[in-house]
Design an enzyme around this catalytic site. Structure first.
Site, PDB file in Angstrom:
ATOM      1  N   ARG A  57     -74.768 -22.865  -0.698  1.00  0.00           N
ATOM      2  CA  ARG A  57     -75.427 -23.497   0.245  1.00  0.00           C
ATOM      3  C   ARG A  57     -75.511 -22.595   1.339  1.00  0.00           C
ATOM      4  O   ARG A  57     -75.712 -21.884   1.400  1.00  0.00           O
ATOM      5  CB  ARG A  57     -75.101 -24.491   0.336  1.00  0.00           C
ATOM      6  CG  ARG A  57     -73.121 -24.541   0.428  1.00  0.00           C
ATOM      7  CD  ARG A  57     -72.391 -23.822   1.849  1.00  0.00           C
ATOM      8  NE  ARG A  57     -73.257 -23.523   2.694  1.00  0.00           N
ATOM      9  CZ  ARG A  57     -72.953 -22.621   3.549  1.00  0.00           C
ATOM     10  NH1 ARG A  57     -72.540 -21.526   3.231  1.00  0.00           N
ATOM     11  NH2 ARG A  57     -73.693 -22.708   4.318  1.00  0.00           N
ATOM     12  N   GLY A  58     -76.470 -23.270   2.473  1.00  0.00           N
ATOM     13  CA  GLY A  58     -77.051 -22.281   3.319  1.00  0.00           C
ATOM     14  C   GLY A  58     -78.049 -22.358   2.656  1.00  0.00           C
ATOM     15  O   GLY A  58     -78.817 -21.601   1.137  1.00  0.00           O
ATOM     16  N   ARG A 100     -81.979 -29.921  -2.965  1.00  0.00           N
ATOM     17  CA  ARG A 100     -81.283 -30.486  -1.895  1.00  0.00           C
ATOM     18  C   ARG A 100     -82.578 -30.415  -1.398  1.00  0.00           C
ATOM     19  O   ARG A 100     -83.758 -29.098  -1.509  1.00  0.00           O
ATOM     20  CB  ARG A 100     -80.804 -29.430  -1.008  1.00  0.00           C
ATOM     21  CG  ARG A 100     -79.289 -29.754  -1.741  1.00  0.00           C
ATOM     22  CD  ARG A 100     -77.944 -28.718  -1.216  1.00  0.00           C
ATOM     23  NE  ARG A 100     -78.190 -29.174   0.123  1.00  0.00           N
ATOM     24  CZ  ARG A 100     -76.913 -28.881   1.114  1.00  0.00           C
ATOM     25  NH1 ARG A 100     -76.235 -27.732   1.122  1.00  0.00           N
ATOM     26  NH2 ARG A 100     -77.053 -29.537   2.360  1.00  0.00           N
ATOM     27  N   GLN A 205     -67.944 -26.120   6.702  1.00  0.00           N
ATOM     28  CA  GLN A 205     -68.763 -24.953   6.489  1.00  0.00           C
ATOM     29  C   GLN A 205     -68.009 -23.836   7.672  1.00  0.00           C
ATOM     30  O   GLN A 205     -68.341 -23.028   7.422  1.00  0.00           O
ATOM     31  CB  GLN A 205     -69.872 -25.530   6.095  1.00  0.00           C
ATOM     32  CG  GLN A 205     -70.279 -25.420   5.231  1.00  0.00           C
ATOM     33  CD  GLN A 205     -70.577 -27.358   6.250  1.00  0.00           C
ATOM     34  OE1 GLN A 205     -70.395 -27.982   6.280  1.00  0.00           O
ATOM     35  NE2 GLN A 205     -71.623 -27.293   4.865  1.00  0.00           N
ATOM     36  N   ASP A 246     -82.216 -24.987   9.050  1.00  0.00           N
ATOM     37  CA  ASP A 246     -82.643 -24.810   7.667  1.00  0.00           C
ATOM     38  C   ASP A 246     -83.873 -25.628   7.367  1.00  0.00           C
ATOM     39  O   ASP A 246     -84.660 -25.317   6.371  1.00  0.00           O
ATOM     40  CB  ASP A 246     -82.119 -26.152   7.078  1.00  0.00           C
ATOM     41  CG  ASP A 246     -80.542 -26.044   6.851  1.00  0.00           C
ATOM     42  OD1 ASP A 246     -79.450 -25.661   5.940  1.00  0.00           O
ATOM     43  OD2 ASP A 246     -80.157 -26.208   8.157  1.00  0.00           O
ATOM     44  N   ASN A 257     -81.525 -28.110  11.390  1.00  0.00           N
ATOM     45  CA  ASN A 257     -79.775 -27.743  11.159  1.00  0.00           C
ATOM     46  C   ASN A 257     -78.880 -28.830  10.932  1.00  0.00           C
ATOM     47  O   ASN A 257     -78.938 -30.006  10.634  1.00  0.00           O
ATOM     48  CB  ASN A 257     -79.539 -26.377  12.560  1.00  0.00           C
ATOM     49  CG  ASN A 257     -78.876 -25.695  11.318  1.00  0.00           C
ATOM     50  OD1 ASN A 257     -78.974 -24.726  10.954  1.00  0.00           O
ATOM     51  ND2 ASN A 257     -77.218 -25.541  12.317  1.00  0.00           N
ATOM     52  N   LYS A 258     -77.643 -27.967  10.618  1.00  0.00           N
ATOM     53  CA  LYS A 258     -76.515 -28.734  10.171  1.00  0.00           C
ATOM     54  C   LYS A 258     -76.362 -30.218  11.452  1.00  0.00           C
ATOM     55  O   LYS A 258     -76.390 -29.374  12.270  1.00  0.00           O
ATOM     56  CB  LYS A 258     -74.942 -27.922  10.376  1.00  0.00           C
ATOM     57  CG  LYS A 258     -74.203 -29.295   9.309  1.00  0.00           C
ATOM     58  CD  LYS A 258     -74.357 -29.874   8.229  1.00  0.00           C
ATOM     59  CE  LYS A 258     -74.423 -28.659   6.795  1.00  0.00           C
ATOM     60  NZ  LYS A 258     -74.724 -29.853   6.357  1.00  0.00           N
TER      61      LYS A 258
HETATM   62  O1  MRU Z   1     -75.789 -28.430   4.122  1.00  0.00           O
HETATM   63  P1  MRU Z   1     -75.895 -26.785   4.102  1.00  0.00           P
HETATM   64  O2  MRU Z   1     -74.478 -25.936   3.993  1.00  0.00           O
HETATM   65  O3  MRU Z   1     -76.881 -26.435   3.114  1.00  0.00           O
HETATM   66  O4  MRU Z   1     -76.005 -26.948   5.384  1.00  0.00           O
HETATM   67  C1  MRU Z   1     -76.525 -25.417   5.726  1.00  0.00           C
HETATM   68  C2  MRU Z   1     -75.943 -24.989   6.784  1.00  0.00           C
HETATM   69  O5  MRU Z   1     -74.894 -24.206   6.594  1.00  0.00           O
HETATM   70  C3  MRU Z   1     -76.097 -24.814   8.232  1.00  0.00           C
HETATM   71  O6  MRU Z   1     -77.352 -25.716   8.508  1.00  0.00           O
HETATM   72  C4  MRU Z   1     -77.003 -23.635   9.002  1.00  0.00           C
HETATM   73  O7  MRU Z   1     -76.608 -23.642  10.162  1.00  0.00           O
HETATM   74  C5  MRU Z   1     -78.059 -23.274   8.518  1.00  0.00           C
HETATM   75  S1  MRU Z   1     -78.297 -22.169   6.933  1.00  0.00           S
HETATM   76  C6  MRU Z   1     -78.963 -21.087   7.308  1.00  0.00           C
END
Ligand code: MRU
Length: 378
Positions: A57-58, A100, A205, A246, A257-258
């Site tokens: 992920r990320g 995703r 995370q 993201d 972002n998250k």
């Molecule tokens: O759902 P995830 O863990 O794939 O989300 C991504 C992230 O970890 C965050 O949104 C992050 O800050 C950006 S990804 C570099």
């Protein structure tokens, strides 16, 4: 980055490709911080599932995984018929693109691979070009993150307390990370600082991945509950916020972002704390015209209603359970349901600056600087 397991320290990348076995190799991130394990996917469908199920992920890491997954699917094609090959490539692309929805890096990465493949005239040539382009995407991701570190380290002064959200560390990329890159670069320059990792419910995370990375790197840090950031800001205990993204809109400077990032940006603005977003160029979406149109992933309600972890044998005696055995515990009221949006969108005016591999920009300057930032508008 280096990983120390017992007495051994070895460098690892989050995502690599095993060309001999046509397999994408991934750190199984759902097991961290309790177990460090590398897995290999046997075909592009399994690679897409690894993205959906968040083995990997990320933004940058799923970008590289999608690029390698495309190369993996393309290399599995047998025969020389270009028409059949092109239909196969399209179906591999669509499968990986659907894994995703919010991060734009997988689409940007796969578009790079397809652009390079178009230079080949035969199936075999295109297969070779696909893998070379995927490798180049992964190498560029690592390079970009190191460059983000050089620009972002200037923001970190001795004694600072820095807040980060979720994991925009090396596990979220191929190496180094985006939001963590300035931290690693500042540490290499000998600066001393402290990091608060937002726990980042529902999948935690921050508590699992960012805290593990910082511990591996010996950076002073503490995990805080997501709700604690406002209190710490009010008491003057946070000097700087750095998060990842993201999908960042090149036209407006809005940042997806998250989930919970927007809340932190509002709090930071209220307390006049600088709020930075760190991104490689593959995270920029030059096409979408408004943040409202960013597809926001809704994940399963079980993530909100409970949590995964390992059994703490000092608190709970369970017969026949192994050390580090993972378990899901239901936390919420058994008859309640939940909403689980995975991401939110922070407006440009709440963002002090965007740290990129080529420098730090105001969010609204991205569009003006699009040529320098590699903007390809379709
Ligand atoms: O759902 P995830 O863990 O794939 O989300 C991504 C992230 O970890 C965050 O949104 C992050 O800050 C950006 S990804 C570099």
């Amino acid at each position: 980055m280096n990983v120390t397991l017992g007495s051994r320290t070895e460098p690892f990348r989050t995502v690599t490709f095993d060309a001999a076995n046509n397999s994408v190799r991934l750190i199984e991130q759902r097991l961290l911080p309790h177990e460090f394990k590398i897995i290999g996917t046997k075909d592009f469908r399994e690679t897409a599932r690894a993205i959906t199920d968040m083995i990997v992920r990320g933004a940058g890491a799923i970008g590289a995984t999608a690029a390698y997954g495309l190369a993996q699917g393309v290399r599995a094609f047998r025969g020389g018929d270009l028409q059949k090959f092109s239909a196969h490539v399209e179906s591999v692309y669509q499968t990986l693109a659907a894994a995703r929805p919010t991060a734009v890096d997988p689409l940007n990465a796969m578009n790079d691979v397809r652009r390079e493949m178009a230079r080949g005239e035969t199936v075999a040539e295109q297969q070779a070009l696909a893998l070379a382009a995927a490798e180049e995407f992964a190498n560029e991701d690592a390079r970009h993150c190191a460059e983000i570190g050089q620009h972002g380290a200037k923001l970190i002064r001795n004694g600072m307390k820095v807040l980060t959200h979720c994991n925009a560390g090396w596990l979220a990329f191929v190496d180094v990370g985006s939001a963590t890159a300035p931290l690693y670069a500042a540490q290499a320059q000998g600066k001393k600082f402290h990091v608060f990792c937002d726990e980042t419910r529902p999948r935690s995370q921050g508590a699992t991945l960012t805290a593990w990375e910082l511990a591996q790197q010996k950076i002073s840090h503490q995990i805080i509950a997501d709700n604690a950031a406002g209190h710490l800001m009010q008491r003057g205990e946070i000097d700087l916020v750095i998060v990842g993204s993201d999908r960042t809109l090149g036209r407006t400077g809005e940042v997806a972002n998250k989930i919970g990032t927007y809340t932190k940006a509002v709090l930071a603005a209220r307390h006049k704390i600088p709020f930075y977003v760190a991104i490689p160029l593959s995270t920029i979406d030059w096409n979408l015209k408004r943040g409202f149109d960013i597809p926001i992933e809704e994940r399963h309600e079980s993530e909100v209603l409970g949590a995964w972890g390992v059994i703490d044998h000092s608190k709970l005696k369970i017969k026949n359970s192994k050390p580090n055995q993972r378990a899901y515990v239901r936390v919420a009221n058994p008859t309640s349901g939940a909403r689980n949006p995975g991401f939110d969108v922070t407006p440009a005016e709440l963002i002090t600056g965007i740290i990129t591999p080529v420098g730090i920009f105001k969010p609204k300057e991205l569009w003006k600087q699009r040529h320098q930032l590699g903007g390809l508008v379709q």
